[in-house]
Design an enzyme around this catalytic site. Structure first.
Site, PDB file in Angstrom:
ATOM      1  N   ALA A  67      38.428  25.172  28.958  1.00 42.84           N
ATOM      2  CA  ALA A  67      38.895  26.557  28.841  1.00 42.84           C
ATOM      3  C   ALA A  67      38.200  27.190  27.654  1.00 42.84           C
ATOM      4  O   ALA A  67      38.262  26.664  26.541  1.00 42.84           O
ATOM      5  CB  ALA A  67      40.412  26.605  28.668  1.00 42.84           C
ATOM      6  N   ALA A  68      37.510  28.297  27.894  1.00 45.08           N
ATOM      7  CA  ALA A  68      36.760  28.986  26.842  1.00 45.08           C
ATOM      8  C   ALA A  68      37.377  30.347  26.579  1.00 45.08           C
ATOM      9  O   ALA A  68      38.428  30.690  27.104  1.00 45.08           O
ATOM     10  CB  ALA A  68      35.290  29.106  27.248  1.00 45.08           C
ATOM     11  N   LYS A  70      33.672  28.608  37.544  1.00 47.25           N
ATOM     12  CA  LYS A  70      34.062  29.344  36.343  1.00 47.25           C
ATOM     13  C   LYS A  70      34.871  30.575  36.756  1.00 47.25           C
ATOM     14  O   LYS A  70      34.397  31.394  37.553  1.00 47.25           O
ATOM     15  CB  LYS A  70      32.798  29.744  35.582  1.00 47.25           C
ATOM     16  CG  LYS A  70      33.013  30.366  34.222  1.00 47.25           C
ATOM     17  CD  LYS A  70      31.647  30.563  33.567  1.00 47.25           C
ATOM     18  CE  LYS A  70      31.744  31.287  32.243  1.00 47.25           C
ATOM     19  NZ  LYS A  70      30.411  31.489  31.643  1.00 47.25           N
ATOM     20  N   GLY A 117      36.937  32.578  29.963  1.00 44.27           N
ATOM     21  CA  GLY A 117      37.274  32.014  31.261  1.00 44.27           C
ATOM     22  C   GLY A 117      37.551  30.535  31.162  1.00 44.27           C
ATOM     23  O   GLY A 117      37.551  29.946  30.073  1.00 44.27           O
ATOM     24  N   GLN A 118      37.792  29.900  32.310  1.00 43.37           N
ATOM     25  CA  GLN A 118      38.001  28.456  32.346  1.00 43.37           C
ATOM     26  C   GLN A 118      37.277  27.875  33.549  1.00 43.37           C
ATOM     27  O   GLN A 118      36.933  28.586  34.493  1.00 43.37           O
ATOM     28  CB  GLN A 118      39.480  28.108  32.377  1.00 43.37           C
ATOM     29  CG  GLN A 118      40.289  28.662  33.523  1.00 43.37           C
ATOM     30  CD  GLN A 118      41.792  28.562  33.253  1.00 43.37           C
ATOM     31  OE1 GLN A 118      42.260  28.751  32.119  1.00 43.37           O
ATOM     32  NE2 GLN A 118      42.568  28.248  34.288  1.00 43.37           N
ATOM     33  N   VAL A 119      37.014  26.569  33.475  1.00 42.91           N
ATOM     34  CA  VAL A 119      36.131  25.922  34.437  1.00 42.91           C
ATOM     35  C   VAL A 119      36.875  24.817  35.170  1.00 42.91           C
ATOM     36  O   VAL A 119      37.596  24.012  34.553  1.00 42.91           O
ATOM     37  CB  VAL A 119      34.887  25.339  33.731  1.00 42.91           C
ATOM     38  CG1 VAL A 119      33.982  24.631  34.735  1.00 42.91           C
ATOM     39  CG2 VAL A 119      34.127  26.438  33.010  1.00 42.91           C
ATOM     40  N   ASP A 162      23.595  32.883  22.386  1.00 36.49           N
ATOM     41  CA  ASP A 162      24.856  32.233  22.029  1.00 36.49           C
ATOM     42  C   ASP A 162      24.757  30.713  22.234  1.00 36.49           C
ATOM     43  O   ASP A 162      25.516  30.134  23.015  1.00 36.49           O
ATOM     44  CB  ASP A 162      25.982  32.813  22.885  1.00 36.49           C
ATOM     45  CG  ASP A 162      27.365  32.426  22.377  1.00 36.49           C
ATOM     46  OD1 ASP A 162      27.483  32.108  21.179  1.00 36.49           O
ATOM     47  OD2 ASP A 162      28.323  32.432  23.176  1.00 36.49           O
TER      48      ASP A 162
END
Length: 574
Positions: A140-141, A160, A144-146, A295
Protein backbone atom coordinates in the site's frame (compact mmCIF):
# COMPACT_ATOMS: atom_id res chain seq x y z
CA UNK A 1 -22.34 20.83 -7.59
CA UNK A 2 -18.66 21.65 -6.95
CA UNK A 3 -17.51 18.24 -5.78
CA UNK A 4 -18.12 16.42 -9.09
CA UNK A 5 -16.19 19.19 -10.81
CA UNK A 6 -13.10 18.41 -8.74
CA UNK A 7 -13.56 14.67 -9.08
CA UNK A 8 -13.52 15.04 -12.85
CA UNK A 9 -10.40 17.24 -12.91
CA UNK A 10 -7.95 15.42 -15.20
CA UNK A 11 -5.01 17.82 -14.99
CA UNK A 12 -3.65 20.30 -12.47
CA UNK A 13 -5.20 23.75 -12.84
CA UNK A 14 -4.39 26.13 -9.95
CA UNK A 15 -7.02 28.67 -11.04
CA UNK A 16 -9.85 26.11 -11.07
CA UNK A 17 -8.68 24.73 -7.72
CA UNK A 18 -8.44 28.24 -6.22
CA UNK A 19 -11.96 29.20 -7.34
CA UNK A 20 -13.33 25.96 -5.90
CA UNK A 21 -11.79 26.38 -2.45
CA UNK A 22 -12.28 30.16 -2.24
CA UNK A 23 -15.98 29.38 -2.30
CA UNK A 24 -15.46 26.77 0.44
CA UNK A 25 -13.14 28.63 2.83
CA UNK A 26 -14.34 26.55 5.79
CA UNK A 27 -12.67 23.45 4.25
CA UNK A 28 -9.42 25.39 3.90
CA UNK A 29 -9.50 26.70 7.47
CA UNK A 30 -10.27 23.27 8.91
CA UNK A 31 -7.42 21.63 6.98
CA UNK A 32 -4.96 24.43 7.83
CA UNK A 33 -5.76 24.10 11.53
CA UNK A 34 -5.34 20.31 11.36
CA UNK A 35 -1.97 20.43 9.57
CA UNK A 36 -0.62 23.37 11.59
CA UNK A 37 -1.60 21.96 14.97
CA UNK A 38 -0.30 18.47 14.14
CA UNK A 39 3.12 19.71 13.05
CA UNK A 40 3.36 22.21 15.90
CA UNK A 41 2.60 19.46 18.44
CA UNK A 42 5.43 17.33 17.07
CA UNK A 43 7.91 20.23 17.13
CA UNK A 44 6.96 21.00 20.75
CA UNK A 45 7.46 17.34 21.66
CA UNK A 46 10.99 17.45 20.24
CA UNK A 47 11.69 20.66 22.14
CA UNK A 48 10.34 19.10 25.35
CA UNK A 49 12.72 16.15 24.93
CA UNK A 50 15.60 18.57 24.45
CA UNK A 51 14.73 20.76 27.43
CA UNK A 52 14.27 17.85 29.83
CA UNK A 53 17.10 15.60 28.57
CA UNK A 54 14.76 12.97 27.17
CA UNK A 55 15.91 12.99 23.55
CA UNK A 56 17.84 9.70 23.71
CA UNK A 57 15.12 7.95 25.70
CA UNK A 58 12.36 8.96 23.28
CA UNK A 59 14.19 8.53 19.95
CA UNK A 60 12.25 5.50 18.73
CA UNK A 61 8.97 6.93 20.01
CA UNK A 62 9.43 10.21 18.13
CA UNK A 63 10.48 8.44 14.94
CA UNK A 64 7.35 6.30 14.98
CA UNK A 65 5.31 9.39 15.83
CA UNK A 66 6.67 11.28 12.80
CA UNK A 67 5.80 8.42 10.45
CA UNK A 68 2.30 8.23 11.89
CA UNK A 69 1.82 12.01 11.57
CA UNK A 70 2.83 12.01 7.89
CA UNK A 71 0.59 9.00 7.25
CA UNK A 72 -2.37 10.67 8.94
CA UNK A 73 -1.85 13.92 7.03
CA UNK A 74 -2.22 12.05 3.76
CA UNK A 75 -0.61 11.61 0.31
CA UNK A 76 1.10 15.00 -0.02
CA UNK A 77 2.94 14.68 3.28
CA UNK A 78 3.68 11.02 2.66
CA UNK A 79 5.51 12.14 -0.50
CA UNK A 80 7.68 14.43 1.63
CA UNK A 81 8.48 11.54 3.97
CA UNK A 82 9.35 9.29 1.03
CA UNK A 83 11.90 11.80 -0.21
CA UNK A 84 13.48 12.07 3.25
CA UNK A 85 13.61 8.29 3.63
CA UNK A 86 16.32 8.09 0.94
CA UNK A 87 18.65 10.56 2.65
CA UNK A 88 20.69 8.79 5.37
CA UNK A 89 23.07 11.75 5.36
CA UNK A 90 20.20 14.10 6.29
CA UNK A 91 17.99 12.01 8.57
CA UNK A 92 19.22 10.15 11.63
CA UNK A 93 18.94 6.37 11.50
CA UNK A 94 16.01 5.90 13.91
CA UNK A 95 13.85 8.31 11.90
CA UNK A 96 15.10 6.76 8.66
CA UNK A 97 14.01 3.27 9.72
CA UNK A 98 10.49 4.55 10.22
CA UNK A 99 10.28 6.76 7.12
CA UNK A 100 11.32 3.85 4.89
CA UNK A 101 8.00 2.25 5.85
CA UNK A 102 6.24 5.05 3.98
CA UNK A 103 7.37 3.53 0.67
CA UNK A 104 4.86 0.66 0.72
CA UNK A 105 3.91 -0.10 4.32
CA UNK A 106 1.05 2.35 4.56
CA UNK A 107 -2.43 1.49 5.85
CA UNK A 108 -4.52 0.02 3.01
CA UNK A 109 -8.06 1.01 2.27
CA UNK A 110 -10.80 -1.68 2.44
CA UNK A 111 -10.54 -4.55 -0.06
CA UNK A 112 -14.24 -4.40 -0.87
CA UNK A 113 -13.83 -0.78 -1.95
CA UNK A 114 -10.71 -1.61 -4.00
CA UNK A 115 -12.46 -4.50 -5.80
CA UNK A 116 -15.47 -2.27 -6.46
CA UNK A 117 -13.17 0.32 -8.08
CA UNK A 118 -11.59 -2.42 -10.25
CA UNK A 119 -14.97 -3.68 -11.43
CA UNK A 120 -16.30 -0.18 -12.10
CA UNK A 121 -13.18 0.90 -14.01
CA UNK A 122 -12.79 -2.29 -16.08
CA UNK A 123 -16.55 -2.84 -16.40
CA UNK A 124 -16.33 -6.53 -15.60
CA UNK A 125 -16.38 -8.68 -12.50
CA UNK A 126 -13.26 -9.71 -10.58
CA UNK A 127 -13.89 -13.37 -11.46
CA UNK A 128 -14.19 -12.56 -15.16
CA UNK A 129 -10.99 -10.49 -15.12
CA UNK A 130 -8.68 -12.66 -13.01
CA UNK A 131 -8.20 -16.36 -12.41
CA UNK A 132 -7.26 -15.46 -8.85
CA UNK A 133 -6.31 -12.36 -6.89
CA UNK A 134 -4.73 -11.94 -3.45
CA UNK A 135 -7.39 -11.35 -0.78
CA UNK A 136 -5.35 -8.47 0.65
CA UNK A 137 -2.98 -5.96 -0.95
CA UNK A 138 0.69 -6.96 -1.10
CA UNK A 139 1.70 -3.28 -0.82
CA UNK A 140 0.00 0.00 0.00
CA UNK A 141 1.52 3.30 -1.13
CA UNK A 142 0.57 6.94 -0.87
CA UNK A 143 -1.66 7.03 -3.95
CA UNK A 144 -2.83 3.44 -4.29
CA UNK A 145 -2.36 -0.20 -3.33
CA UNK A 146 -1.24 -3.28 -5.20
CA UNK A 147 -2.68 -6.80 -5.46
CA UNK A 148 -1.02 -9.89 -6.89
CA UNK A 149 -3.20 -11.67 -9.42
CA UNK A 150 -3.18 -14.29 -12.16
CA UNK A 151 -4.85 -13.72 -15.49
CA UNK A 152 -6.93 -16.46 -17.08
CA UNK A 153 -4.16 -16.72 -19.70
CA UNK A 154 -1.72 -17.69 -16.93
CA UNK A 155 0.44 -14.55 -16.51
CA UNK A 156 1.19 -13.31 -12.99
CA UNK A 157 0.43 -9.60 -12.73
CA UNK A 158 0.42 -6.71 -10.30
CA UNK A 159 -2.88 -4.82 -10.11
CA UNK A 160 -2.55 -1.24 -8.91
CA UNK A 161 -5.73 0.41 -7.61
CA UNK A 162 -5.98 4.11 -6.83
CA UNK A 163 -7.17 5.32 -3.44
CA UNK A 164 -10.73 6.67 -3.38
CA UNK A 165 -11.51 10.40 -3.27
CA UNK A 166 -7.90 11.21 -4.08
CA UNK A 167 -8.46 14.32 -6.20
CA UNK A 168 -10.32 16.36 -3.53
CA UNK A 169 -7.67 15.51 -0.91
CA UNK A 170 -4.74 16.37 -3.15
CA UNK A 171 -6.21 19.61 -4.45
CA UNK A 172 -6.94 20.91 -0.95
CA UNK A 173 -3.33 20.29 0.17
CA UNK A 174 -1.93 21.78 -3.03
CA UNK A 175 -4.11 24.87 -2.59
CA UNK A 176 -2.87 25.30 1.00
CA UNK A 177 0.78 24.80 0.02
CA UNK A 178 0.47 27.27 -2.86
CA UNK A 179 -1.28 29.78 -0.60
CA UNK A 180 1.53 29.41 1.96
CA UNK A 181 4.15 29.84 -0.77
CA UNK A 182 2.54 33.08 -1.93
CA UNK A 183 2.31 34.43 1.61
CA UNK A 184 5.83 33.37 2.63
CA UNK A 185 7.55 34.41 -0.60
CA UNK A 186 7.90 38.14 0.24
CA UNK A 187 9.42 37.32 3.65
CA UNK A 188 12.07 34.98 2.24
CA UNK A 189 15.34 36.05 0.61
CA UNK A 190 14.66 37.14 -2.97
CA UNK A 191 16.05 34.04 -4.61
CA UNK A 192 14.29 31.60 -2.29
CA UNK A 193 10.93 33.30 -2.64
CA UNK A 194 11.25 33.71 -6.41
CA UNK A 195 9.18 31.23 -8.41
CA UNK A 196 8.07 29.43 -5.24
CA UNK A 197 4.54 29.16 -6.62
CA UNK A 198 5.92 27.84 -9.91
CA UNK A 199 7.71 25.06 -8.02
CA UNK A 200 4.44 24.17 -6.27
CA UNK A 201 2.67 24.20 -9.64
CA UNK A 202 5.31 21.90 -11.12
CA UNK A 203 4.76 19.51 -8.21
CA UNK A 204 1.00 19.70 -8.76
CA UNK A 205 1.33 18.96 -12.47
CA UNK A 206 3.47 15.90 -11.73
CA UNK A 207 1.13 14.72 -8.98
CA UNK A 208 -1.85 14.79 -11.35
CA UNK A 209 0.17 12.95 -13.98
CA UNK A 210 1.00 10.36 -11.34
CA UNK A 211 -2.66 9.62 -10.55
CA UNK A 212 -3.49 9.05 -14.24
CA UNK A 213 -2.64 5.37 -14.72
CA UNK A 214 -3.12 5.50 -18.49
CA UNK A 215 -0.40 8.16 -18.59
CA UNK A 216 1.76 5.96 -16.34
CA UNK A 217 1.35 2.99 -18.69
CA UNK A 218 2.45 5.11 -21.65
CA UNK A 219 5.43 6.35 -19.66
CA UNK A 220 6.44 2.76 -18.88
CA UNK A 221 6.37 1.78 -22.55
CA UNK A 222 8.38 4.84 -23.55
CA UNK A 223 10.92 4.11 -20.79
CA UNK A 224 11.18 0.48 -21.93
CA UNK A 225 11.73 1.62 -25.52
CA UNK A 226 14.57 3.91 -24.42
CA UNK A 227 16.30 0.98 -22.69
CA UNK A 228 15.40 -1.63 -25.32
CA UNK A 229 19.08 -2.37 -26.01
CA UNK A 230 20.06 -2.60 -22.34
CA UNK A 231 20.29 -5.93 -20.53
CA UNK A 232 20.64 -4.15 -17.18
CA UNK A 233 17.19 -2.53 -16.99
CA UNK A 234 13.90 -4.39 -16.49
CA UNK A 235 10.59 -2.67 -17.22
CA UNK A 236 7.29 -4.52 -16.62
CA UNK A 237 4.91 -5.01 -19.54
CA UNK A 238 1.55 -3.22 -19.41
CA UNK A 239 -1.68 -5.20 -19.89
CA UNK A 240 -3.82 -2.52 -21.54
CA UNK A 241 -6.96 -4.68 -21.65
CA UNK A 242 -7.02 -4.53 -17.85
CA UNK A 243 -5.94 -0.90 -17.40
CA UNK A 244 -7.87 2.34 -16.95
CA UNK A 245 -7.29 5.77 -15.45
CA UNK A 246 -7.56 4.39 -11.88
CA UNK A 247 -6.50 0.73 -12.37
CA UNK A 248 -3.14 -0.37 -13.78
CA UNK A 249 -2.29 -4.01 -14.55
CA UNK A 250 1.34 -4.80 -15.23
CA UNK A 251 3.81 -7.68 -15.26
CA UNK A 252 4.81 -9.03 -11.84
CA UNK A 253 8.51 -8.42 -11.09
CA UNK A 254 10.39 -11.14 -9.18
CA UNK A 255 12.97 -8.95 -7.45
CA UNK A 256 14.16 -7.58 -4.12
CA UNK A 257 13.99 -4.12 -2.61
CA UNK A 258 17.12 -2.01 -2.27
CA UNK A 259 16.91 -1.93 1.51
CA UNK A 260 20.45 -2.82 2.57
CA UNK A 261 23.67 -4.61 1.78
CA UNK A 262 23.05 -7.75 3.83
CA UNK A 263 19.65 -8.50 2.35
CA UNK A 264 20.92 -8.01 -1.21
CA UNK A 265 23.91 -10.26 -0.57
CA UNK A 266 21.61 -12.91 0.88
CA UNK A 267 19.73 -12.85 -2.43
CA UNK A 268 22.98 -13.23 -4.44
CA UNK A 269 22.88 -9.61 -5.61
CA UNK A 270 26.16 -7.69 -5.64
CA UNK A 271 25.36 -4.33 -3.94
CA UNK A 272 28.11 -2.47 -5.82
CA UNK A 273 26.85 -3.82 -9.14
CA UNK A 274 23.25 -2.79 -8.52
CA UNK A 275 24.37 0.67 -7.34
CA UNK A 276 26.44 1.05 -10.50
CA UNK A 277 23.46 0.07 -12.67
CA UNK A 278 21.16 2.48 -10.83
CA UNK A 279 23.48 5.47 -11.14
CA UNK A 280 24.55 4.88 -14.76
CA UNK A 281 20.96 4.34 -15.92
CA UNK A 282 19.99 7.50 -14.06
CA UNK A 283 22.74 9.42 -15.88
CA UNK A 284 21.61 7.95 -19.19
CA UNK A 285 18.09 9.19 -18.54
CA UNK A 286 19.30 12.73 -17.84
CA UNK A 287 22.15 13.13 -20.31
CA UNK A 288 21.21 10.88 -23.22
CA UNK A 289 17.48 10.18 -23.33
CA UNK A 290 16.14 13.29 -21.63
CA UNK A 291 13.13 11.31 -20.33
CA UNK A 292 13.85 10.64 -16.69
CA UNK A 293 12.34 9.03 -13.60
CA UNK A 294 11.72 11.84 -11.08
CA UNK A 295 10.84 9.63 -8.09
CA UNK A 296 13.46 6.85 -7.78
CA UNK A 297 12.81 5.92 -4.13
CA UNK A 298 13.33 2.33 -2.84
CA UNK A 299 9.65 1.47 -3.20
CA UNK A 300 9.92 2.03 -6.97
CA UNK A 301 13.13 0.05 -7.59
CA UNK A 302 13.92 -3.64 -7.36
CA UNK A 303 17.11 -5.65 -7.78
CA UNK A 304 16.59 -8.66 -10.05
CA UNK A 305 19.30 -11.33 -9.56
CA UNK A 306 21.17 -12.77 -12.52
CA UNK A 307 19.61 -15.85 -14.11
CA UNK A 308 22.23 -18.27 -15.49
CA UNK A 309 19.54 -20.40 -17.15
CA UNK A 310 18.42 -17.55 -19.41
CA UNK A 311 21.86 -15.88 -19.43
CA UNK A 312 20.29 -12.73 -17.97
CA UNK A 313 22.60 -10.49 -15.92
CA UNK A 314 21.72 -8.69 -12.69
CA UNK A 315 19.10 -6.03 -13.45
CA UNK A 316 17.54 -2.93 -11.96
CA UNK A 317 13.75 -3.05 -12.28
CA UNK A 318 11.71 0.15 -12.35
CA UNK A 319 8.07 -0.44 -11.40
CA UNK A 320 6.50 3.02 -11.04
CA UNK A 321 6.35 5.53 -13.88
CA UNK A 322 3.85 8.06 -12.58
CA UNK A 323 6.35 10.87 -11.94
CA UNK A 324 8.45 11.35 -15.08
CA UNK A 325 9.79 14.47 -16.80
CA UNK A 326 11.37 15.52 -20.07
CA UNK A 327 14.69 17.35 -20.50
CA UNK A 328 15.35 19.31 -23.67
CA UNK A 329 18.37 18.55 -25.87
CA UNK A 330 20.14 21.81 -25.01
CA UNK A 331 19.73 21.13 -21.29
CA UNK A 332 21.10 17.59 -21.66
CA UNK A 333 24.19 18.91 -23.42
CA UNK A 334 24.64 21.73 -20.91
CA UNK A 335 24.47 19.27 -18.01
CA UNK A 336 27.44 17.45 -19.52
CA UNK A 337 29.21 20.81 -19.80
CA UNK A 338 28.44 21.72 -16.19
CA UNK A 339 29.83 18.45 -14.80
CA UNK A 340 33.05 18.84 -16.79
CA UNK A 341 33.43 22.54 -15.95
CA UNK A 342 32.84 21.92 -12.25
CA UNK A 343 35.37 19.12 -12.04
CA UNK A 344 37.89 21.02 -14.17
CA UNK A 345 37.32 24.13 -12.01
CA UNK A 346 36.34 26.29 -15.00
CA UNK A 347 34.15 28.64 -12.97
CA UNK A 348 33.57 31.22 -15.68
CA UNK A 349 32.25 28.52 -18.01
CA UNK A 350 30.24 27.06 -15.12
CA UNK A 351 28.57 30.44 -14.57
CA UNK A 352 27.65 30.51 -18.27
CA UNK A 353 26.16 27.02 -17.87
CA UNK A 354 23.97 28.33 -15.05
CA UNK A 355 22.67 31.05 -17.39
CA UNK A 356 21.92 28.50 -20.11
CA UNK A 357 20.11 26.23 -17.66
CA UNK A 358 18.08 29.10 -16.21
CA UNK A 359 19.67 29.27 -12.74
CA UNK A 360 20.81 32.79 -13.65
CA UNK A 361 18.82 35.23 -15.77
CA UNK A 362 20.05 36.12 -19.25
CA UNK A 363 22.29 39.19 -19.12
CA UNK A 364 23.41 38.60 -15.52
CA UNK A 365 26.85 40.07 -14.82
CA UNK A 366 28.86 36.97 -13.92
CA UNK A 367 32.06 38.83 -12.97
CA UNK A 368 31.28 38.95 -9.21
CA UNK A 369 29.73 35.46 -9.36
CA UNK A 370 32.81 33.67 -10.75
CA UNK A 371 35.04 34.29 -7.68
CA UNK A 372 32.08 33.40 -5.43
CA UNK A 373 31.69 30.08 -7.24
CA UNK A 374 35.40 29.44 -6.82
CA UNK A 375 35.31 30.34 -3.12
CA UNK A 376 32.32 28.11 -2.39
CA UNK A 377 33.08 25.19 -4.73
CA UNK A 378 36.86 25.42 -5.04
CA UNK A 379 37.65 22.76 -2.45
CA UNK A 380 34.59 20.64 -3.24
CA UNK A 381 36.73 17.73 -4.44
CA UNK A 382 39.32 17.81 -1.68
CA UNK A 383 42.52 16.12 -2.71
CA UNK A 384 41.01 14.22 -5.65
CA UNK A 385 37.93 13.96 -7.84
CA UNK A 386 36.83 10.85 -5.93
CA UNK A 387 36.12 13.01 -2.84
CA UNK A 388 33.29 14.76 -4.70
CA UNK A 389 29.78 14.45 -3.20
CA UNK A 390 26.65 15.81 -4.86
CA UNK A 391 25.00 16.49 -1.50
CA UNK A 392 27.93 18.74 -0.56
CA UNK A 393 27.53 20.60 -3.87
CA UNK A 394 23.85 21.30 -3.20
CA UNK A 395 24.62 22.46 0.34
CA UNK A 396 27.41 24.77 -0.84
CA UNK A 397 25.35 26.05 -3.76
CA UNK A 398 22.47 26.97 -1.43
CA UNK A 399 24.84 29.42 0.30
CA UNK A 400 25.14 31.42 -2.92
CA UNK A 401 21.39 31.92 -3.24
CA UNK A 402 21.35 34.43 -0.38
CA UNK A 403 23.93 36.76 -1.94
CA UNK A 404 23.60 36.31 -5.71
CA UNK A 405 20.64 36.19 -8.14
CA UNK A 406 20.47 32.39 -8.39
CA UNK A 407 17.10 30.68 -8.66
CA UNK A 408 16.08 27.06 -9.16
CA UNK A 409 13.91 26.61 -12.28
CA UNK A 410 10.79 24.57 -11.56
CA UNK A 411 11.88 21.72 -13.87
CA UNK A 412 15.30 21.47 -12.25
CA UNK A 413 13.77 21.09 -8.81
CA UNK A 414 12.69 17.61 -9.95
CA UNK A 415 16.09 16.88 -11.53
CA UNK A 416 17.96 17.86 -8.38
CA UNK A 417 15.58 15.77 -6.31
CA UNK A 418 16.12 12.80 -8.64
CA UNK A 419 19.93 13.02 -8.45
CA UNK A 420 20.02 13.59 -4.69
CA UNK A 421 17.57 10.71 -4.18
CA UNK A 422 19.70 8.39 -6.32
CA UNK A 423 22.79 9.32 -4.37
CA UNK A 424 20.93 8.80 -1.09
CA UNK A 425 19.63 5.43 -2.28
CA UNK A 426 23.14 4.38 -3.25
CA UNK A 427 24.45 5.49 0.16
CA UNK A 428 21.81 3.37 1.89
CA UNK A 429 23.12 0.31 0.01
CA UNK A 430 26.80 1.25 0.17
CA UNK A 431 27.73 3.88 2.83
CA UNK A 432 31.11 4.43 1.12
CA UNK A 433 29.57 5.21 -2.25
CA UNK A 434 30.83 8.28 -4.14
CA UNK A 435 28.59 9.30 -7.02
CA UNK A 436 31.50 10.80 -8.94
CA UNK A 437 33.17 7.37 -9.08
CA UNK A 438 30.44 6.50 -11.56
CA UNK A 439 29.29 9.89 -12.86
CA UNK A 440 32.57 11.41 -14.01
CA UNK A 441 33.88 8.25 -15.74
CA UNK A 442 30.52 8.11 -17.50
CA UNK A 443 30.78 11.73 -18.68
CA UNK A 444 34.45 11.31 -19.62
CA UNK A 445 33.65 8.13 -21.54
CA UNK A 446 30.82 9.84 -23.43
CA UNK A 447 33.03 12.76 -24.37
CA UNK A 448 35.91 10.54 -25.47
CA UNK A 449 33.62 8.35 -27.56
CA UNK A 450 31.94 11.43 -29.07
CA UNK A 451 28.97 9.60 -30.58
CA UNK A 452 27.31 12.86 -31.71
CA UNK A 453 28.62 16.09 -33.25
CA UNK A 454 27.48 17.96 -30.13
CA UNK A 455 29.58 15.74 -27.84
CA UNK A 456 32.56 16.02 -30.16
CA UNK A 457 32.31 19.81 -30.03
CA UNK A 458 32.17 19.63 -26.23
CA UNK A 459 35.26 17.44 -26.17
CA UNK A 460 37.08 20.09 -28.18
CA UNK A 461 35.94 22.80 -25.77
CA UNK A 462 37.32 20.72 -22.89
CA UNK A 463 40.65 19.94 -24.56
CA UNK A 464 41.30 23.42 -25.92
CA UNK A 465 41.27 26.63 -23.89
CA UNK A 466 42.15 29.99 -25.42
CA UNK A 467 43.51 28.12 -28.45
CA UNK A 468 45.95 25.99 -26.45
CA UNK A 469 45.72 22.21 -26.14
CA UNK A 470 45.30 21.08 -22.50
CA UNK A 471 47.32 17.86 -22.39
CA UNK A 472 46.65 17.35 -18.67
CA UNK A 473 42.89 17.37 -19.27
CA UNK A 474 43.13 14.60 -21.86
CA UNK A 475 45.28 12.53 -19.50
CA UNK A 476 42.91 13.14 -16.60
CA UNK A 477 39.85 12.29 -18.70
CA UNK A 478 41.36 9.02 -19.97
CA UNK A 479 42.57 8.07 -16.49
CA UNK A 480 39.13 8.65 -14.97
CA UNK A 481 37.24 6.99 -17.85
CA UNK A 482 39.35 3.87 -17.33
CA UNK A 483 38.05 3.58 -13.76
CA UNK A 484 34.75 2.57 -15.38
CA UNK A 485 35.06 -1.20 -15.59
CA UNK A 486 32.95 -1.23 -18.77
CA UNK A 487 35.07 1.34 -20.63
CA UNK A 488 36.89 -0.26 -23.58
CA UNK A 489 39.61 1.98 -24.96
CA UNK A 490 40.00 0.28 -28.35
CA UNK A 491 36.48 1.02 -29.69
CA UNK A 492 36.91 4.57 -28.41
CA UNK A 493 40.24 4.83 -30.22
CA UNK A 494 38.59 3.51 -33.38
CA UNK A 495 35.83 6.13 -33.13
CA UNK A 496 38.49 8.77 -32.62
CA UNK A 497 40.40 7.66 -35.71
CA UNK A 498 37.22 7.64 -37.77
CA UNK A 499 36.49 11.17 -36.61
CA UNK A 500 40.03 12.37 -37.37
CA UNK A 501 39.82 10.94 -40.89
CA UNK A 502 36.45 12.52 -41.59
CA UNK A 503 35.77 15.92 -43.10
CA UNK A 504 34.36 17.01 -39.74
CA UNK A 505 37.69 16.15 -38.10
CA UNK A 506 39.77 18.42 -40.35
CA UNK A 507 39.78 21.22 -37.76
CA UNK A 508 40.92 18.86 -35.00
CA UNK A 509 43.71 17.41 -37.20
CA UNK A 510 45.00 20.92 -37.75
CA UNK A 511 44.76 21.80 -34.04
CA UNK A 512 46.52 18.61 -32.96
CA UNK A 513 49.41 19.25 -35.33
CA UNK A 514 49.77 22.75 -33.91
CA UNK A 515 49.57 21.36 -30.36
CA UNK A 516 52.48 19.02 -31.02
CA UNK A 517 54.73 21.98 -31.91
CA UNK A 518 53.18 24.51 -29.51
CA UNK A 519 55.61 26.97 -27.92
CA UNK A 520 58.15 26.17 -30.67
CA UNK A 521 58.96 22.74 -29.30
CA UNK A 522 57.92 19.15 -29.90
CA UNK A 523 55.69 17.98 -27.07
CA UNK A 524 57.29 14.56 -26.90
CA UNK A 525 57.11 14.48 -23.10
CA UNK A 526 53.28 14.83 -23.12
CA UNK A 527 52.96 12.21 -25.88
CA UNK A 528 55.18 9.87 -23.88
CA UNK A 529 52.96 10.30 -20.81
CA UNK A 530 49.90 9.48 -22.88
CA UNK A 531 51.62 6.38 -24.26
CA UNK A 532 52.53 5.19 -20.76
CA UNK A 533 48.91 5.66 -19.77
CA UNK A 534 47.53 3.78 -22.77
CA UNK A 535 50.14 1.21 -23.74
CA UNK A 536 48.67 -1.67 -21.72
CA UNK A 537 45.37 -1.31 -23.59
CA UNK A 538 46.82 -0.57 -27.02
CA UNK A 539 48.51 -3.81 -28.03
CA UNK A 540 50.06 -3.38 -31.53
CA UNK A 541 47.99 -6.10 -33.24
CA UNK A 542 44.69 -4.82 -31.83
CA UNK A 543 45.65 -1.22 -32.52
CA UNK A 544 46.50 -1.97 -36.16
CA UNK A 545 43.21 -3.81 -36.56
CA UNK A 546 41.25 -0.88 -35.12
CA UNK A 547 43.19 1.58 -37.27
CA UNK A 548 42.50 -0.48 -40.40
CA UNK A 549 38.79 -0.71 -39.54
CA UNK A 550 38.68 3.04 -39.06
CA UNK A 551 40.51 3.66 -42.31
CA UNK A 552 38.31 1.33 -44.38
CA UNK A 553 35.24 2.99 -42.90
CA UNK A 554 35.71 5.83 -45.36
CA UNK A 555 35.15 5.97 -49.09
CA UNK A 556 37.84 6.82 -51.62
CA UNK A 557 36.41 10.35 -51.90
CA UNK A 558 36.76 10.85 -48.10
CA UNK A 559 40.30 9.52 -48.25
CA UNK A 560 40.98 12.00 -51.05
CA UNK A 561 40.01 14.83 -48.69
CA UNK A 562 42.48 13.52 -46.15
CA UNK A 563 45.38 12.80 -48.52
CA UNK A 564 44.75 15.03 -51.56
CA UNK A 565 48.35 15.06 -52.71
CA UNK A 566 48.55 11.28 -52.88
CA UNK A 567 45.31 10.97 -54.82
CA UNK A 568 45.82 13.86 -57.21
CA UNK A 569 49.43 13.01 -58.17
CA UNK A 570 49.43 11.65 -61.76
CA UNK A 571 50.67 8.13 -62.28
CA UNK A 572 54.13 7.96 -63.82
CA UNK A 573 54.10 7.22 -67.56
CA UNK A 574 55.72 4.05 -68.64
Amino acid sequence: MGQPKLQGLRSYDPEVIARYFQARFWLVIARAVTVGWTLLTFVLALKWDHWFKGADRNRLKRASQLRQILTDLGPTFIKVGQALSTRPDLVRQDFLDELVKLQDQLPPFPNALAFAIIEAELQRSIATTFKDISPDPVAAASLGQVYKATLHSGETVAVKVQRPNLVPRLTLDLYLIRLSARWLGPFLPLNLGHDLCLIVDEFGIKLFEEIDYINEGRNAERFAHNFRHSTQVKVPSIYWRYTSQRVLTLEWIHGYKLTGVQQLQAMNVNPDEIVYIGVTTGLQQLMEMGFFHADPHPGNLFAVPANPETDTPCQMAYIDFGMMDQLEQESKETLVDAVVHLLNKDYEELAQDFITLGFLAQGTDIRPIVPALEAVLGDIMGESVQDFNFKVVTDRFSQLMFDYPFRVPAKFALIIRSIVTQEGLALSVNPNFKIVDVAYPYVAKRLLQGETPELRRRLLSVLFKEGRFRWERLENMIRIARTDGQFDLLPTAQLGLQYLMSEEGRYLRHKLLLALIEDDRLHTEEVQRLWELLKDDLQPSKLMSSAWDAFTYFSREQAANLFPAMVESPSPKR
